[in-house]
Design an enzyme around this catalytic site. Structure first.
Site, short mmCIF file in Angstrom:
data_model
loop_
_atom_site.label_atom_id
_atom_site.label_comp_id
_atom_site.label_asym_id
_atom_site.label_seq_id
_atom_site.Cartn_x
_atom_site.Cartn_y
_atom_site.Cartn_z
N GLY A 255 0.81 -1.23 0.00
CA GLY A 255 0.00 0.00 0.00
C GLY A 255 0.83 1.27 0.00
O GLY A 255 0.33 2.35 0.30
N LYS B 93 6.04 16.86 -2.51
CA LYS B 93 6.26 17.01 -1.08
C LYS B 93 7.28 18.13 -0.80
O LYS B 93 7.11 18.90 0.15
CB LYS B 93 6.73 15.68 -0.48
CG LYS B 93 5.61 14.64 -0.49
CD LYS B 93 6.15 13.25 -0.24
CE LYS B 93 5.04 12.22 -0.12
NZ LYS B 93 5.54 10.84 -0.17
P1 NDP Z 1 -6.09 4.30 -2.75
O1 NDP Z 1 -6.12 4.24 -4.24
O2 NDP Z 1 -5.77 3.09 -1.98
O3 NDP Z 1 -7.49 4.85 -2.21
C1 NDP Z 1 -8.25 5.85 -2.83
C2 NDP Z 1 -9.71 5.42 -2.74
O4 NDP Z 1 -10.52 6.47 -3.22
C3 NDP Z 1 -9.99 4.19 -3.62
O5 NDP Z 1 -10.88 3.32 -2.95
C4 NDP Z 1 -10.61 4.82 -4.85
O6 NDP Z 1 -11.45 3.94 -5.55
C5 NDP Z 1 -11.40 5.94 -4.22
N1 NDP Z 1 -11.76 6.98 -5.16
C6 NDP Z 1 -11.01 7.42 -6.21
N2 NDP Z 1 -11.68 8.39 -6.86
C7 NDP Z 1 -12.87 8.54 -6.22
C8 NDP Z 1 -14.00 9.35 -6.45
N3 NDP Z 1 -14.06 10.20 -7.47
N4 NDP Z 1 -15.06 9.25 -5.60
C9 NDP Z 1 -15.02 8.37 -4.59
N5 NDP Z 1 -13.98 7.56 -4.33
C10 NDP Z 1 -12.90 7.64 -5.14
O7 NDP Z 1 -5.09 5.47 -2.37
P2 NDP Z 1 -4.32 5.68 -0.99
O8 NDP Z 1 -5.23 5.48 0.14
O9 NDP Z 1 -3.04 4.98 -1.03
O10 NDP Z 1 -3.96 7.24 -1.12
C11 NDP Z 1 -4.93 8.24 -1.00
C12 NDP Z 1 -4.22 9.59 -0.99
O11 NDP Z 1 -3.31 9.63 0.10
C13 NDP Z 1 -3.36 9.83 -2.25
O12 NDP Z 1 -3.35 11.20 -2.52
C14 NDP Z 1 -1.97 9.38 -1.81
O13 NDP Z 1 -0.96 10.02 -2.52
C15 NDP Z 1 -1.99 9.84 -0.36
N6 NDP Z 1 -1.07 9.13 0.51
C16 NDP Z 1 -0.98 7.76 0.48
C17 NDP Z 1 -0.14 7.11 1.34
C18 NDP Z 1 0.00 5.63 1.34
O14 NDP Z 1 0.86 5.12 2.06
N7 NDP Z 1 -0.80 4.91 0.58
C19 NDP Z 1 0.69 7.85 2.31
C20 NDP Z 1 0.49 9.29 2.28
C21 NDP Z 1 -0.36 9.88 1.41
P3 NDP Z 1 -10.76 3.09 -6.76
O15 NDP Z 1 -9.74 2.21 -6.12
O16 NDP Z 1 -11.90 2.34 -7.37
O17 NDP Z 1 -10.13 4.09 -7.70
N1 HSE Z 2 3.58 6.84 -2.59
C1 HSE Z 2 3.97 7.59 -1.46
C2 HSE Z 2 5.31 7.10 -0.97
C3 HSE Z 2 2.96 7.49 -0.37
O1 HSE Z 2 5.69 5.98 -1.32
O2 HSE Z 2 5.99 7.82 -0.24
C4 HSE Z 2 3.26 8.38 0.81
O3 HSE Z 2 3.11 9.72 0.48
#
Ligand code: NDP
Ligand code: HSE
Length: 396
Positions: free
Chosen positions: A181, A199
């Site tokens: 993830g 960032k």
């Molecule tokens: P994911 O892809 O796991 O989760 C995003 C979720 O939002 C998915 O379930 C997606 O559905 C859903 N989604 C997308 N578009 C829509 C929409 N228009 N309406 C409703 N739901 C929607 O992403 P992450 O949780 O990994 O990341 C989320 C944010 O956090 C990103 O900006 C990422 O850069 C940031 N982030 C992530 C980190 C990490 O470790 N993963 C750490 C720090 C920041 P679907 O899968 O069907 O597209």
């Molecule tokens: N894709 C990002 C990373 C998630 O690997 O650092 C955290 O922002």
């Protein structure tokens, strides 16, 4: 107070779980009950114990006066930007983990939050689970920060660690980062350096008060690093990391760059491995301060989102320190403003072309400090006679 979580992926699902499982601790810290009110996602999640909270309709969230805080974890610019803007305009506070949104639209959204006496907070957007943004605006706001450098992407640090310490292929290492993830939906944002660039833009904008646009920051990812580069670096006491750095210059402009860099093994950044991130801050009053922790992953990141939710619930109006503006003129310095030494590898003896170079191996050199224009000229000269196998700046 109800909390609406937008996006139920890696981060959003972690936020929902902590809101439910740690409700007592959260209420104690926030001074009021915070209840998961809505979860907005395009997919259906029937197996979770809070499945009745799901909606696909953002207007239902906005129409409920009990929703006080929106946590955005969908990622991408749209519809995240429209939803966040609408929530702030309705006087609700918004917290987000979405660095693309903060880096591109931060000044606008912070100004809307201020105009509506609400808050727009983004602790999780840089450094995942590391408490970084809040210490910067609340503990180091008068420290006179002059410079920062850090490992700001967990995925690429994980890939470099798995490939060059544990012998995994690039494909295996990337696939591991995706399974855990860590990676972005499109992992080229990690591998090509854009995520670290966003960032760096957020940190720079927050620290020095004016938007530094990601598009202005020279950015290179890890895709060209080979085992020959890593072996050469190790033989000379260096490690190779993807480093994002920015420096306030005397003329008020900012020099920033994202690239792989060779770091001496006695630097604290050299021993940051796996998904860990670290940010080294240099300030006039404190000297060096180091922030270190897990830079990505479900629970560390969700923990930062929860911290922002609590901060918003406790805040009496807009937190004035969290702010930056779009200036009329770019704050980015000329790319030639800072000179760096480079490690160069060629496929022939190029020593005559690099006056003052230190020879560190067969056809391998460390140049004297060179500006961007000077290294470009050197690169052209090297290419007239053979190949340039690699060119990696030193982080000193
Ligand atoms: P994911 O892809 O796991 O989760 C995003 C979720 O939002 C998915 O379930 C997606 O559905 C859903 N989604 C997308 N578009 C829509 C929409 N228009 N309406 C409703 N739901 C929607 O992403 P992450 O949780 O990994 O990341 C989320 C944010 O956090 C990103 O900006 C990422 O850069 C940031 N982030 C992530 C980190 C990490 O470790 N993963 C750490 C720090 C920041 P679907 O899968 O069907 O597209
Ligand atoms: N894709 C990002 C990373 C998630 O690997 O650092 C955290 O922002």
């Amino acid at each position: 107070m109800k909390i609406a979580v937008l996006g139920h992926g890696t981060v959003g699902s972690g936020v929902c779980e902590i809101l439910i499982e740690k409700s007592k601790e959260i209420a104690k810290s926030a001074g009021k009950e915070l209840e998961l009110g809505y979860v907005l996602d395009i997919r259906d999640f029937e197996d979770v114990p809070y499945s009745e909270k799901f909606t696909k309709d953002f207007s239902a969230v906005l129409a409920d006066p009990e929703v006080g805080i929106v946590a955005e974890a969908m990622g991408g610019l749209e519809p995240a930007h429209s939803y966040v803007k609408a929530a702030l305009e309705s006087g609700r506070s918004v917290v987000t983990s979405n660095k693309e949104l903060v880096a591109e639209k931060g000044a606008e959204l912070l100004s809307i939050a201020r105009a509506h006496n609400a808050n727009f907070l983004f602790e999780a957007s840089v450094g995942g689970g590391i408490p970084l943004i809040r210490p910067l605006y609340s503990s180091m706001n008068a420290a006179g920060i002059t410079e920062f450098a850090g490992i700001l992407n967990g995925t690429t640090n994980y890939i470099l660690t798995k490939m060059f310490r544990f012998g995994e292929s690039y494909e295996e290492a990337l696939s591991g980062a995706q399974t855990l993830g860590y990676a972005e939906k499109d992992p080229s944002a990690d591998v090509l350096g854009w995520d670290a660039c966003r960032k760096a833009a957020i940190l720079s904008s927050l620290i020095w008060g004016r938007t530094l646009r990601p598009s202005e920051i020279p950015t290179e990812g890890i895709s060209k690093i080979t085992s020959d580069d890593v072996n050469l670096a190790e033989s000379c006491g260096f490690s190779i990391k993807l480093i994002a750095r920015a420096k306030l210059l005397e003329n008020g402009k900012i020099f920033a760059k994202v690239s792989p860099a060779m770091i001496k093994n006695d630097s604290p950044l050299a021993s940051v491995n796996d998904v860990f991130n670290a940010v080294l801050i240099r300030a006039e009053t404190t000297g060096e301060v180091l922030f270190y922790g897990k830079g990505a992953g479900k629970m560390p990141t969700a923990s930062s989102v929860i911290a922002d939710i609590i901060e918003c619930a406790k805040a009496k109006g807009n937190i004035k320190e969290v702010f930056w503006e779009d200036g009329a003129q770019s704050v980015f310095a000329n790319a030639d403003a800072v000179s760096e030494r480079y490690c160069i590898r060629t496929d022939y003896d190029a020593s005559m072309l690099i006056p003052g170079a230190e020879i560190i191996g067969t056809n391998a050199y460390i140049t004297p400090p060179l500006s961007e224009s000077e290294i470009t000229v050197l690169e052209e000269k090297i290419l007239e006679h053979g190949s340039l196998l690699s060119k990696i700046p030193l982080f000193e």
